[in-house]
Design a protein around this motif. Structure first.
Motif, mmCIF file in Angstrom:
data_model
loop_
_atom_site.group_PDB
_atom_site.id
_atom_site.type_symbol
_atom_site.label_atom_id
_atom_site.label_comp_id
_atom_site.label_asym_id
_atom_site.label_seq_id
_atom_site.Cartn_x
_atom_site.Cartn_y
_atom_site.Cartn_z
ATOM 1 N N ARG A 14 65.233 -10.909 127.203
ATOM 2 C CA ARG A 14 63.871 -11.332 126.865
ATOM 3 C C ARG A 14 63.845 -12.391 125.764
ATOM 4 O O ARG A 14 63.092 -13.355 125.838
ATOM 5 C CB ARG A 14 63.038 -10.129 126.432
ATOM 6 N N ARG A 64 65.094 -15.717 127.134
ATOM 7 C CA ARG A 64 64.046 -16.327 127.962
ATOM 8 C C ARG A 64 62.919 -16.874 127.082
ATOM 9 O O ARG A 64 62.393 -17.962 127.328
ATOM 10 C CB ARG A 64 63.505 -15.322 128.970
ATOM 11 N N PHE A 65 62.561 -16.132 126.040
ATOM 12 C CA PHE A 65 61.527 -16.588 125.117
ATOM 13 C C PHE A 65 61.929 -17.911 124.464
ATOM 14 O O PHE A 65 61.137 -18.855 124.418
ATOM 15 C CB PHE A 65 61.269 -15.529 124.043
ATOM 16 N N GLU A 112 63.979 -20.149 125.561
ATOM 17 C CA GLU A 112 63.951 -21.200 126.579
ATOM 18 C C GLU A 112 62.520 -21.664 126.843
ATOM 19 O O GLU A 112 62.255 -22.867 126.912
ATOM 20 C CB GLU A 112 64.581 -20.705 127.875
ATOM 21 N N GLN A 113 61.600 -20.709 127.002
ATOM 22 C CA GLN A 113 60.205 -21.045 127.301
ATOM 23 C C GLN A 113 59.546 -21.782 126.137
ATOM 24 O O GLN A 113 58.831 -22.758 126.341
ATOM 25 C CB GLN A 113 59.408 -19.785 127.655
ATOM 26 N N LYS A 122 60.617 -25.343 125.912
ATOM 27 C CA LYS A 122 59.980 -26.223 126.897
ATOM 28 C C LYS A 122 58.592 -26.677 126.456
ATOM 29 O O LYS A 122 58.123 -27.729 126.875
ATOM 30 C CB LYS A 122 59.866 -25.510 128.249
ATOM 31 N N THR A 123 57.922 -25.862 125.650
ATOM 32 C CA THR A 123 56.559 -26.195 125.235
ATOM 33 C C THR A 123 56.511 -27.041 123.964
ATOM 34 O O THR A 123 55.480 -27.631 123.664
ATOM 35 C CB THR A 123 55.716 -24.923 125.011
#
Length: 76
Positions: free
Chosen positions: A37, A40-41, A43-44, A47-48
């Motif tokens: 988790r 993934r956090f 990475e996300q 991206k923002t």
């Protein structure tokens, strides 16, 4: 400060950094689900963020999330 210390500490990879962060904040090693988790956090969030952002920005956000977690706030 916490994110900066996490990034400046000697670690072989992000999984080791996440594990250390969980130990510092939650008082326990990161479980496999935590590693998945948090990775993934990061990475996300990456991206923002704008292209000029540094890794410290994503790690700061992760620190905030862990500090706001129920596991950190409430005693078991």
């Amino acid at each position: 400060r916490l994110a900066r210390a996490t990034l400046s500490a000697t670690a072989s990879d992000d999984s080791e950094r996440i594990d250390r962060l969980c130990e510092q904040i939650l008082g326990r090693p990161a479980a496999a689900d935590d590693l998945r988790r948090c990775t993934r956090f990061l990475e996300q969030v990456g991206k923002t963020l704008p292209p000029t952002a540094e890794p410290l920005d994503a790690w700061s956000a992760l620190c905030h999330v862990l500090l706001a977690s129920n596991e950190f706030i409430y005693l078991k």
